[in-house]
Structures are given as structure tokens and as C-alpha cells.
Design an enzyme around this catalytic site. Structure first.
Site, short mmCIF file in Angstrom:
data_model
loop_
_atom_site.label_atom_id
_atom_site.label_comp_id
_atom_site.label_asym_id
_atom_site.label_seq_id
_atom_site.Cartn_x
_atom_site.Cartn_y
_atom_site.Cartn_z
N ASP A 1 -1.39 6.75 6.27
CA ASP A 1 -2.51 5.87 5.91
C ASP A 1 -2.70 4.91 7.08
O ASP A 1 -1.82 4.10 7.37
CB ASP A 1 -2.14 5.11 4.62
N LYS A 11 -11.75 -1.69 7.06
CA LYS A 11 -10.91 -2.62 7.80
C LYS A 11 -11.37 -2.70 9.26
O LYS A 11 -11.58 -3.76 9.80
CB LYS A 11 -9.44 -2.21 7.74
N TRP A 64 0.83 -1.21 0.00
CA TRP A 64 0.00 0.00 0.00
C TRP A 64 0.86 1.25 0.00
O TRP A 64 0.55 2.24 -0.67
CB TRP A 64 -0.98 -0.01 1.17
C1 PLP Z 1 -7.03 -1.84 2.21
C2 PLP Z 1 -6.00 -0.79 2.26
C3 PLP Z 1 -5.90 0.21 1.27
C4 PLP Z 1 -6.82 0.26 0.08
O1 PLP Z 1 -8.04 0.67 0.45
P1 PLP Z 1 -9.21 0.94 -0.64
O2 PLP Z 1 -10.24 1.57 0.20
O3 PLP Z 1 -9.57 -0.36 -1.23
O4 PLP Z 1 -8.64 1.88 -1.66
C5 PLP Z 1 -4.96 1.18 1.42
N1 PLP Z 1 -4.11 1.19 2.46
C6 PLP Z 1 -4.16 0.23 3.41
C7 PLP Z 1 -3.20 0.28 4.55
C8 PLP Z 1 -5.09 -0.78 3.34
O5 PLP Z 1 -5.13 -1.73 4.29
#
Ligand code: PLP
Length: 359
Positions: free
Chosen positions: A170, A194, A100
Site C-alpha cells: 500500500d 494523498k 492502515w
Molecule cells: C489514507 C490511507 C488509506 C485509506 O485510504 P482510503 O482511500 O480512504 O480507503 C489506506 N492506506 C494508507 C497508507 C493511507 O494513507
């Protein structure tokens, strides 16, 4: 019957939140309609989104000089929005600790000079690099991290020394899993699917001075944080139902005792699994112990056939989504806030039994 769902995302939600939503499905609070059917400009919805923001501010202790935005496009869209809104000098430092982070880094390269200042790619992202004294360019607009690496199961236990630069994180897979000091960040954002709610909502917490009209030329109106901030996340139709569920999860977290209680609960759960992995002769954790995530726990047997057999038998026994990410193999148990402790205890009991039968 509900299974124990170890999915990395979309993931398990608190059962009482789902039940409440079910109760309110046809008639929300005397309105005679579902939240799905309601105008986002209605009085009832205004209260839903305002209460959600208020509760989130309370849970995370968000200072008044930070805006809370409810956005769409997934965490992945913020990979572009971050440079578009922040790259005044067209330069940023990226710490690459997994897929990511790498995707965010690659996206930023479209808009300016993204500099990889640290990486753990040399050991399949199984650790967090030392970020206490990185070579951060003087004119970098920000330093970027993925705080919890969903796929590899690592977590920054200490934030990087940004040398005074704005920190952007993030937090998709560690959102609301433990207390945070918001003042250490310029931007905190994450997809909620998540640990917080249903897919379709991204929450961004942004220090006000970073929300300006001075964005990269060509930035779409919708991706300009100022558009969203000036309109209290209601510039266009927001993901109304998703935000409503997030609001219920915030209430649940408050009721459970807030983020300190979440942390204690998550540490207790993770310890049960990690302690077993450390003593097992068959199953091994893949992450350097000091960098282990409380949320995502990858493990392997070292034998692909045995891994596949385990995943299959676990599924039959009511433990869903334990297959590891396609790039890592093996297994991964995601044990977010809403995973009850019994889920982890029963999983470990099942692993012990599997080890005895197949060892
Ligand atoms: C799942 C995830 C993403 C992607 O998320 P989307 O909402 O599908 O774009 C980005 N960063 C992390 C750390 C993730 O776990």
C-alpha cells in the site's frame, strides 16, 4: 488567497493543475462539455485515460508485464481485494507498522489466515521493524506492507526480505514521491488523494501472472482484478474526472523532471523541517530518524495545551491542517509533492517564532 495546506489527505495539489482544470471546466478541448459530463466510452475520454496510463507507465518505468488499473472504493477496499485475488493457500504474512497496515491485516483475516510476522506496535509504530530475516510461512501467498505510514510518519527505506514471496504494498501516501523499482513488487496500490489526485481513484499496478480467474469463492465481479484488467478499467463507469486530474498531475511530474526530481525536491523540503525539529528545544519529531517519512512529519511539544495553541495560531497564520491524527496527538505536517518549498520554509520560520514567544 490559497493557504499552505498540510493535510494528510485529501491533500494539496499542484496549483497549475487546478488552474488548467478550471480553464477546461466548461469546454474540454473543443468538445463543448466538461470532462464531468462526458461519456466514459467517448473518443475524448478514451484519450484521457489512455494518456494517463501511458504517462504513469513512463514516470514509474512500469514493465509491460504489469497492468495498471484505475479503481474505486478507496485503498480500504483493496484491503479485501488483495486476499480475495491472491490467497490461493489461504495464508499471508502481514507486517504491521501502523493503523492502515493493521486494518489490512484484520480485513485479510476474514478471508484466510493472516499471520503478523512483524510489528512496531510496542513503540506506538514510531519505527520500522527489521524485516531482513522474518519467519515467513512457506505456504504464504504474499507478504504485505504499508510502505509509508501516513499517521505515524515512518517509511520502509528498504523493502522486506520476502523470501521469494510476492510483495504487496500500500503506497497511498508515498505514491510518486520518489523512483521505485516496480519489478520488486507483485502489487503496488494506493488511493490517489494523498499525493496524486482527488479522492475517488485507486491506482493498482499488478504483475500479470497475479491477475487470474482463480480467486476466492464469492469474490464480487467488481473486486476481481481480472474483470478490471480485461476491460482496461472500463468494466463500469470509472471515476472519470478523478482520473483526468491524475493525468494532469502525471504531466506535471514529467514537466518537473520525473521521480528523481520529485525525490530531490521532497528530500530538500523534509530536511528543512527535520533539521529544525532536531535542533528545537520545544518541538520534537516522534519517529526514529532512520525511518522518517519524506511525506508525513509528526511532531510534538510534549505539552497538549501548547500543541493546541500552536495548531490554532498556525491556522490563523495560514498554515492549515497541522493537527496530528487523533490517535497520536500533537502535530503532523504532510508535505507531499505539491507542497512548495516556501510552504515548509515559512512553517519553520513560524515554529521558530512560536518557540521564542512561548519558550
Ligand atoms: C489514507 C490511507 C488509506 C485509506 O485510504 P482510503 O482511500 O480512504 O480507503 C489506506 N492506506 C494508507 C497508507 C493511507 O494513507
Amino acid at each position: 488567497m490559497r493557504v499552505y495546506n498540510f493535510s494528510a489527505g485529501p491533500a494539496v495539489l499542484p496549483e497549475e493543475v487546478l488552474k488548467e482544470a478550471a480553464d477546461e471546466m466548461l469546454d474540454y478541448n473543443g468538445t463543448g462539455m466538461s470532462v464531468m459530463e462526458m461519456s466514459h466510452r467517448s473518443k475524448a475520454y478514451d484519450e484521457i485515460i489512455k494518456t494517463a496510463e501511458k504517462d504513469l507507465r513512463e514516470i514509474m518505468n512500469i514493465p509491460d508485464n504489469y497492468k495498471v488499473l484505475f479503481l474505486q472504493g478507496g485503498a480500504s477496499q483493496q484491503f479485501a481485494a488483495v486476499p480475495m485475488n491472491l490467497m490461493k493457500n489461504k495464508k499471508a504474512a502481514y507486517i504491521v507498522t501502523g493503523q492502515w497496515a493493521k486494518k489490512a491485516y484484520q480485513e485479510a483475516k476474514i478471508y484466510g489466515e493472516a499471520v503478523e510476522v512483524a510489528s512496531s506496535a510496542d513503540k506506538t509504530f514510531s519505527y520500522i521493524p527489521d524485516c531482513s530475516d522474518l519467519d515467513i510461512p512457506d505456504d504464504a501467498d504474499y507478504v504485505y506492507i504499508c510502505e509509508n505510514n501516513t499517521i505515524y510518519g515512518t517509511k520502509f527505506k528498504e523493502l522486506p526480505n520476502t523470501k521469494g514471496k510476492t510483495l504487496v504494498a500500500d503506497v497511498s501516501s508515498c505514491f510518486l514521491s520518489e523512483p521505485v523499482d516496480v519489478t520488486k513488487y507483485g502489487v503496488i496500490y494506493g488511493g490517489v488523494q494523498k499525493n496524486v489526485g482527488p479522492a475517488g481513484v485507486v491506482i493498482a499496478i499488478i504483475r500479470e501472472d497475479l491477475i487470474t480467474d482463480d480467486v476466492l469463492p464469492g469474490t464480487p465481479t467488481m473486486l476481481k482484478w481480472k474483470t478490471q484488467a480485461d476491460n482496461d478499467s472500463l468494466y463500469n463507469t470509472p471515476p472519470c474526472y478523478g482520473i483526468y486530474i491524475c493525468g494532469k498531475v502525471f504531466k506535471w511530474i514529467k514537466k518537473m523532471g520525473g521521480l528523481e526530481a520529485m525525490k530531490a525536491h521532497n528530500e530538500k523540503k523534509a530536511k528543512i523541517l527535520y533539521d529544525f525539529l532536531d535542533e528545537s528545544k520545544m518541538f520534537k519529531g516522534t519517529v526514529r530518524p532512520e525511518d522518517r517519512s519524506l511525506m508525513n512529519v509528526p511532531f510534538v511539544t510534549g505539552n497538549e495545551e501548547l500543541d493546541a495553541k500552536f495548531v490554532k495560531e498556525a491556522k490563523a497564520a495560514g498554515f492549515e491542517n497541522l493537527k496530528g491524527h487523533r490517535t497520536v496527538g500533537g502535530m503532523r505536517a504532510s508535505i507531499y509533492n505539491a507542497m512548495p518549498i516556501e510552504g515548509v520554509e515559512k512553517l519553520v520560520a513560524f515554529m521558530k517564532k512560536f518557540e521564542e514567544e512561548n519558550g
